[in-house]
Design an enzyme around this catalytic site. Structure first.
Site, PDB file in Angstrom:
ATOM      1  CG  ASP A 197      -2.200   0.771   0.992  1.00 23.21           C
ATOM      2  OD1 ASP A 197      -2.510   1.073  -0.172  1.00 23.21           O
ATOM      3  OD2 ASP A 197      -2.893   1.095   1.969  1.00 23.21           O
ATOM      4  CG  ASP A 268      -7.615   0.701   2.851  1.00 23.49           C
ATOM      5  OD1 ASP A 268      -6.546   0.076   2.767  1.00 23.49           O
ATOM      6  OD2 ASP A 268      -7.865   1.711   2.170  1.00 23.49           O
TER       7      ASP A 268
END
Length: 379
Positions: A197, A268
């Protein structure tokens, strides 16, 4: 003043994690009950697909991530992201169709308990055969039909609310059907995805001259209806078919500035959700060990023993999400949410496991049954 879209993001993401985790726990308990019924009926054989905690994965459709998969999943995610970035224009129809199929199945999974409740007065365990497609209960057929209708309406309208609904189905299905077997695998997976990420949000612009993660997440795809209508020379449908924003994120419109949306990627929600689902299952397993059936000892009297691992991780997830939101407001730029969510969920969990003396067990074999103590000593 707090934007309502941010509050909606917080509430929905936490509800999805909680619901998906309890759905997974319920499926595991149902599987154990079925195994006990088989044993009572005289089938004492052990299934080759049985997991260490006594459940058969082939029967409930659940998939356990092992160490090798945890290590290579960030690499596979990077390759997939790069393919979507470089070849999106050529493959956008494939992405749209595959996403619609996955969303249909996942949303049907989300609707299944509601359909079972609605059909409970006339519910039977008899399954209807659909040939090579398999056998399904009336509730499963009803859930699939409703899900198919929702996906069709989304394709025709492209409305963000329907996209969010399909994204919620994907989150719940992934959290409920994919399991983490230990804290070791959880740590490897989350740390690897954190690096993934951070790299694609912060450093991809130095290589590709743009933020690859944001570009892929916000790029709309051509509507399959419009593409087929264009080939059939149906000009009216071509003009009416909207571009589709693929359900890889949850979006909520801002009430203070029209046209702006608060966005949170499904990853997420799903990846920390897998950790919370793991600790919820461990809490339930630990409770049975401390109930006196297998151990015969009362739980420790320390103040933190009353706090479950699930509550600790859930509070950490909320604080991590809050920190990520504040950071995006301060820096006025997209933030890798896992950079905040992983430390805020993993570190408190590891600390509490160490204080409770469960760290060694959770790290390698958390669901190994404890040996039953002998009632009498041999002389």
């Amino acid at each position: 003043m707090v934007d309502s879209s941010r509050v909606s993001t917080f509430v929905i993401s936490i509800l999805l994690i909680v619901y998906g985790s309890f759905r997974s726990l319920n499926m595991e308990q149902e599987s154990k009950e079925k195994e006990k019924e088989k044993e009572k009926s005289g089938n004492f054989g052990t299934s080759p697909n049985a997991s260490p905690n006594g459940q058969t994965e082939a029967d409930n459709g659940m998939q356990t991530i092992d160490t090798c998969q945890a290590l290579f999943l960030p690499i596979g995610a990077s390759i997939s992201l790069l393919v979507m970035f470089l070849f999106f224009d050529s493959l956008q129809m494939v992405f749209a169709v595959c996403t619609a199929i996955l969303a249909t199945v996942a949303f049907a999974f989300l609707l299944l308990p509601m359909c079972q409740y609605l059909l409970r007065p006339c519910y039977t365990n008899n399954k209807i055969s659909f040939g090579c497609c398999g056998r399904f209960t009336p509730a499963e057929i009803m859930a699939f039909c409703l899900s198919f209708c929702i996906v069709c309406i989304w394709v025709l309208t492209g409305h963000w609310l329907l996209m969010d609904a399909l994204g919620m189905g994907l989150c719940v299905a992934f959290i409920a059907l994919v399991r983490l077997p230990s804290l070791k695998v959880s740590t490897l997976l989350l740390v690897g995805l954190l690096v993934y990420d951070v790299f694609w949000v912060f450093f991809s612009s130095y290589i590709f001259s743009t933020n690859v993660m944001v570009k892929v997440a916000t790029r709309p795809a051509d509507n399959p209806v419009g593409v087929f209508a264009k080939k059939l020379h149906l000009s009216g449908l071509v003009r009416d078919a909207p571009k589709l924003s693929l359900p890889g994120k949850l979006v909520f419109p801002s009430m203070h500035s029209s046209g702006n949306f608060s966005m949170l990627g499904l990853g997420d929600i799903v990846m920390p959700g897998l950790l919370l689902c793991f600790v919820l299952r461990y809490d339930a397993h630990r409770k049975t060990l401390l109930s006196g059936v297998e151990v015969g000892l009362p739980p420790p009297a320390t103040y933190y023993s009353r706090i479950t691992y699930f509550h600790c991780s859930l509070i950490g997830y909320f604080l991590g999400l809050l920190t990520a939101t504040v950071s995006s407001e301060v820096f006025r730029a997209a933030q890798p949410a896992l950079l905040y969510l992983v430390p805020f969920t993993l570190l408190p969990l590891v600390t509490m496991a160490y204080l409770k003396g469960d760290l060694r067990r959770m790290w390698s074999e958390p669901f190994r049954p404890s040996p039953t103590p002998k009632q009498f000593m041999d002389v």
